[in-house]
Design a protein around this motif. Structure first.
Motif, PDB file in Angstrom:
ATOM      1  N   ILE A 135      91.776  30.262  88.548  1.00  0.00           N
ATOM      2  CA  ILE A 135      92.241  29.210  87.653  1.00  0.00           C
ATOM      3  C   ILE A 135      91.949  29.542  86.197  1.00  0.00           C
ATOM      4  O   ILE A 135      92.719  29.187  85.296  1.00  0.00           O
ATOM      5  N   GLY A 136      90.834  30.224  85.935  1.00  0.00           N
ATOM      6  CA  GLY A 136      90.504  30.595  84.566  1.00  0.00           C
ATOM      7  C   GLY A 136      91.518  31.552  83.975  1.00  0.00           C
ATOM      8  O   GLY A 136      91.973  31.376  82.831  1.00  0.00           O
ATOM      9  N   ALA A 137      91.899  32.573  84.745  1.00  0.00           N
ATOM     10  CA  ALA A 137      92.879  33.548  84.267  1.00  0.00           C
ATOM     11  C   ALA A 137      94.226  32.893  84.030  1.00  0.00           C
ATOM     12  O   ALA A 137      94.894  33.160  83.023  1.00  0.00           O
ATOM     13  N   LEU A 138      94.647  32.016  84.919  1.00  0.00           N
ATOM     14  CA  LEU A 138      95.946  31.369  84.773  1.00  0.00           C
ATOM     15  C   LEU A 138      95.992  30.481  83.526  1.00  0.00           C
ATOM     16  O   LEU A 138      96.996  30.444  82.812  1.00  0.00           O
ATOM     17  N   THR A 139      94.901  29.767  83.265  1.00  0.00           N
ATOM     18  CA  THR A 139      94.849  28.943  82.052  1.00  0.00           C
ATOM     19  C   THR A 139      94.892  29.821  80.808  1.00  0.00           C
ATOM     20  O   THR A 139      95.571  29.494  79.824  1.00  0.00           O
ATOM     21  N   ALA A 140      94.180  30.943  80.853  1.00  0.00           N
ATOM     22  CA  ALA A 140      94.209  31.882  79.722  1.00  0.00           C
ATOM     23  C   ALA A 140      95.607  32.455  79.529  1.00  0.00           C
ATOM     24  O   ALA A 140      96.060  32.648  78.392  1.00  0.00           O
ATOM     25  N   PHE A 141      96.320  32.734  80.636  1.00  0.00           N
ATOM     26  CA  PHE A 141      97.692  33.230  80.528  1.00  0.00           C
ATOM     27  C   PHE A 141      98.588  32.206  79.824  1.00  0.00           C
ATOM     28  O   PHE A 141      99.453  32.564  79.021  1.00  0.00           O
ATOM     29  N   ALA A 142      98.391  30.925  80.166  1.00  0.00           N
ATOM     30  CA  ALA A 142      99.187  29.877  79.525  1.00  0.00           C
ATOM     31  C   ALA A 142      98.964  29.881  78.009  1.00  0.00           C
ATOM     32  O   ALA A 142      99.917  29.785  77.223  1.00  0.00           O
ATOM     33  N   LEU A 143      97.706  30.021  77.584  1.00  0.00           N
ATOM     34  CA  LEU A 143      97.403  30.072  76.154  1.00  0.00           C
ATOM     35  C   LEU A 143      97.927  31.357  75.520  1.00  0.00           C
ATOM     36  O   LEU A 143      98.291  31.373  74.338  1.00  0.00           O
ATOM     37  N   LEU A 144      97.973  32.435  76.293  1.00  0.00           N
ATOM     38  CA  LEU A 144      98.556  33.683  75.791  1.00  0.00           C
ATOM     39  C   LEU A 144     100.024  33.482  75.416  1.00  0.00           C
ATOM     40  O   LEU A 144     100.466  33.891  74.332  1.00  0.00           O
TER      41      LEU A 144
ATOM     42  N   ALA B   3      90.591  29.839  75.139  1.00  0.00           N
ATOM     43  CA  ALA B   3      91.218  30.915  75.918  1.00  0.00           C
ATOM     44  C   ALA B   3      90.168  31.894  76.410  1.00  0.00           C
ATOM     45  O   ALA B   3      90.173  32.306  77.579  1.00  0.00           O
ATOM     46  N   GLY B   4      89.237  32.295  75.534  1.00  0.00           N
ATOM     47  CA  GLY B   4      88.170  33.204  75.939  1.00  0.00           C
ATOM     48  C   GLY B   4      87.247  32.573  76.959  1.00  0.00           C
ATOM     49  O   GLY B   4      86.812  33.227  77.914  1.00  0.00           O
ATOM     50  N   TRP B   5      86.957  31.286  76.772  1.00  0.00           N
ATOM     51  CA  TRP B   5      86.066  30.574  77.687  1.00  0.00           C
ATOM     52  C   TRP B   5      86.672  30.504  79.091  1.00  0.00           C
ATOM     53  O   TRP B   5      85.975  30.733  80.087  1.00  0.00           O
ATOM     54  N   MET B   6      87.973  30.189  79.176  1.00  0.00           N
ATOM     55  CA  MET B   6      88.619  30.108  80.484  1.00  0.00           C
ATOM     56  C   MET B   6      88.749  31.493  81.114  1.00  0.00           C
ATOM     57  O   MET B   6      88.573  31.655  82.328  1.00  0.00           O
ATOM     58  N   ALA B   7      89.070  32.502  80.300  1.00  0.00           N
ATOM     59  CA  ALA B   7      89.147  33.864  80.830  1.00  0.00           C
ATOM     60  C   ALA B   7      87.790  34.334  81.326  1.00  0.00           C
ATOM     61  O   ALA B   7      87.691  35.117  82.279  1.00  0.00           O
ATOM     62  N   MET B   8      86.718  33.846  80.688  1.00  0.00           N
ATOM     63  CA  MET B   8      85.371  34.244  81.091  1.00  0.00           C
ATOM     64  C   MET B   8      85.087  33.840  82.538  1.00  0.00           C
ATOM     65  O   MET B   8      84.438  34.572  83.289  1.00  0.00           O
ATOM     66  N   LEU B   9      85.573  32.669  82.943  1.00  0.00           N
ATOM     67  CA  LEU B   9      85.382  32.216  84.321  1.00  0.00           C
ATOM     68  C   LEU B   9      85.973  33.227  85.299  1.00  0.00           C
ATOM     69  O   LEU B   9      85.362  33.568  86.320  1.00  0.00           O
TER      70      LEU B   9
ATOM     71  N   VAL C 255     106.201  29.531  84.435  1.00  0.00           N
ATOM     72  CA  VAL C 255     105.763  30.166  85.681  1.00  0.00           C
ATOM     73  C   VAL C 255     104.264  29.958  85.889  1.00  0.00           C
ATOM     74  O   VAL C 255     103.809  29.611  86.992  1.00  0.00           O
ATOM     75  N   THR C 256     103.486  30.148  84.832  1.00  0.00           N
ATOM     76  CA  THR C 256     102.036  30.010  84.936  1.00  0.00           C
ATOM     77  C   THR C 256     101.646  28.581  85.308  1.00  0.00           C
ATOM     78  O   THR C 256     100.784  28.371  86.167  1.00  0.00           O
ATOM     79  N   ILE C 257     102.276  27.609  84.677  1.00  0.00           N
ATOM     80  CA  ILE C 257     101.978  26.209  84.999  1.00  0.00           C
ATOM     81  C   ILE C 257     102.333  25.899  86.451  1.00  0.00           C
ATOM     82  O   ILE C 257     101.594  25.198  87.159  1.00  0.00           O
ATOM     83  N   ALA C 258     103.462  26.446  86.917  1.00  0.00           N
ATOM     84  CA  ALA C 258     103.870  26.229  88.314  1.00  0.00           C
ATOM     85  C   ALA C 258     102.826  26.781  89.279  1.00  0.00           C
ATOM     86  O   ALA C 258     102.508  26.155  90.297  1.00  0.00           O
ATOM     87  N   VAL C 259     102.262  27.951  88.955  1.00  0.00           N
ATOM     88  CA  VAL C 259     101.242  28.545  89.818  1.00  0.00           C
ATOM     89  C   VAL C 259      99.962  27.704  89.776  1.00  0.00           C
ATOM     90  O   VAL C 259      99.307  27.493  90.811  1.00  0.00           O
ATOM     91  N   ILE C 260      99.592  27.193  88.606  1.00  0.00           N
ATOM     92  CA  ILE C 260      98.403  26.341  88.499  1.00  0.00           C
ATOM     93  C   ILE C 260      98.572  25.076  89.348  1.00  0.00           C
ATOM     94  O   ILE C 260      97.649  24.643  90.044  1.00  0.00           O
ATOM     95  N   VAL C 261      99.770  24.501  89.306  1.00  0.00           N
ATOM     96  CA  VAL C 261     100.043  23.294  90.086  1.00  0.00           C
ATOM     97  C   VAL C 261      99.902  23.568  91.577  1.00  0.00           C
ATOM     98  O   VAL C 261      99.434  22.710  92.350  1.00  0.00           O
ATOM     99  N   GLU C 262     100.286  24.797  91.996  1.00  0.00           N
ATOM    100  CA  GLU C 262     100.216  25.156  93.412  1.00  0.00           C
ATOM    101  C   GLU C 262      98.824  25.622  93.838  1.00  0.00           C
ATOM    102  O   GLU C 262      98.590  25.860  95.017  1.00  0.00           O
TER     103      GLU C 262
END
Length: 453
Positions: free
Chosen positions: A373-382, A98-104, A414-421
């Protein structure tokens, strides 16, 4: 927070000097009160004219994420934000990812903001290259962050006040023009669309609009520096999102009513979409406000980067304190009370990325395509962290099916839907960055095993 499997982390501590106003200032600075200016045309065209409805839906969508942040900051009031939350709710390995993806996201969003500032200032003073303005913005805001969180918050408050003042001038001027001359579109059209409502078009535009809100989560990164406890941080996160949503909906509604171009015309001419808001201001109100908005965006973008850089520094600090990054980054300066080394590393990365992009014709497109994309992945883990903490690891009488299960699962969807788009380039960059993070995680575990042996 430590576990039985891992050694205790270094004990660097940050100073509790930020009040509620300071936290909201950092959040709004990072988001920017007039964030829709740059994407208004694209959203208006993509939603078939229902641009205000897009921001209503985006605010609701991001409310799930804000609620999850508010829940986790109360139980894990630490710097590092989603890194600390995922570590507590899911375990050390997911926490690192989560931290690694948020770092991006945290390393590159400031670079985009600095680049926006350089582009805007270059447009006002063409004799100076945009990369020079970009570099100056990095140096000035880094110096402010180095002086301490209070000094940066004070200057940030003044800049935010300027941005809101300009926004209020736009709102007041737009209302006067609409009262005197009427609207160019139907009064309900920013919510219903032009030529018929399209739910698919609105949802497609929402996937872009939610990116305007990235930054409110930075408030949680200052949990260890907030006076008044984690409850104040939670309230600031929710308040910032609601206020930003109200500002976004108001300005896009008024801009749509003033627009002399239809949504269909904008869709047919993509080249005009990026300047659509400025064109509305120029034609509907006057050149003076066009210039005022441009100056406000130039200064505001630089200080959005200041807030982003500060949050990124806290993320690097927290991961270093947990021995996930080099320990030198966990040191706190005795004079200023800030993690200067972490801030400097972030500033160098940001400077290189921003100046590189500023010197290329396609630099902005390349940079923007990868930051979200990093923030969205981190949101999913949140969201998964909320479920992990409340429904699995610490389930007791206080567990609520709605708060601790339904809401985060909806937020995850919602987060996954945004990542897909998201753009294909962004998805590939996210996968590559994730693969690198997994490789680092495996290497760290291997190193620990060898030391234990």
């Amino acid at each position: 927070m430590t576990t039985a499997q891992e050694p205790a982390a270094p004990t660097g501590e940050l100073r509790r000097t930020l009040g509620f106003r300071d936290l909201v200032v950092y959040g709004l600075l990072f988001i920017a009160p007039m964030a829709p200016v740059g994407v208004f045309g694209a959203l208006d065209a993509g939603s078939h004219g229902a641009v205000a409805l897009v921001y209503v839906a985006a605010t609701v969508a991001m409310a799930f994420t804000a609620f999850s942040y508010a829940l986790m900051v109360r139980v894990v009031p630490q710097a590092g934000s989603v890194f600390a939350y995922a570590r507590a709710g899911l375990g050390p390995a997911p926490g690192f990812i989560a931290g690694w993806m948020a770092m991006l996201d945290y390393l590159l969003i400031p670079a985009v903001a600095y680049l926006f500032s350089g582009i805007a200032l270059h447009a006002l003073i063409p004799s100076v290259s945009q990369w020079v303005f970009t570099a100056i913005a990095v140096v000035v805001t880094t110096a402010l962050n180095m002086r301490g969180v209070r000094a940066a918050a004070l200057v940030g408050f003044l800049v935010l006040a300027m941005e809101i003042a300009v926004l209020l001038v736009f709102v007041g001027s737009a209302i006067v023009v609409l009262v005197r001359h009427g609207a160019s579109r139907g009064l309900a059209s920013p919510f219903t669309g032009q030529g018929g409502f399209s739910g698919t078009a609105v949802l497609g535009a929402v996937s872009v609009a939610v990116l305007s809100y990235l930054g409110f989560d930075a408030i949680a990164a200052f949990a260890e520096e907030a006076s008044g406890g984690s409850g104040r941080v939670a309230r600031a996160v929710l308040f910032c999102l609601v206020l930003a949503g109200a500002l976004f909906i108001t300005q896009t509604y008024l801009a749509a009513l003033l627009s002399q171009q239809s949504a269909a015309a904008l869709a047919a001419d993509p080249a005009r979409q990026s300047s659509a808001f400025y064109d509305v201001v120029e034609a509907g109100i006057g050149h003076w406000l066009h210039q005022l908005v441009a100056v406000s965006k130039a200064i505001g973008a630089a200080f959005a980067a200041l807030a982003g850089q500060a949050a990124a520094g806290r993320l690097l600090f927290a991961m270093a304190r947990d021995r996930r990054l080099p320990g030198a980054l966990s040191k706190v300066d005795a004079t200023s009370g800030v993690p200067r080394r972490a801030l400097l590393v972030n500033a160098v990365v940001t400077l290189v990325a921003a100046v590189w992009a500023a010197r290329r014709a396609d630099g902005l497109d390349r940079l923007v395509s990868v930051v979200d994309i990093g923030a969205l992945t981190a949101f999913a883990l949140l969201h998964l962290s909320v479920v992990g903490w409340f429904a699995v690891r610490n389930r007791d009488a206080a567990f609520s099916v709605v708060k601790h299960l339904v809401v985060p699962v909806l937020g995850l969807a919602v987060t996954i839907a945004v990542i897909v788009e998201a753009a294909r380039t962004a998805q590939w960059v996210g996968l590559i960055w994730l693969a690198l993070g997994l490789a680092v995680l495996v290497a760290q575990r291997g190193g620990r095993s060898m030391r234990a042996a």
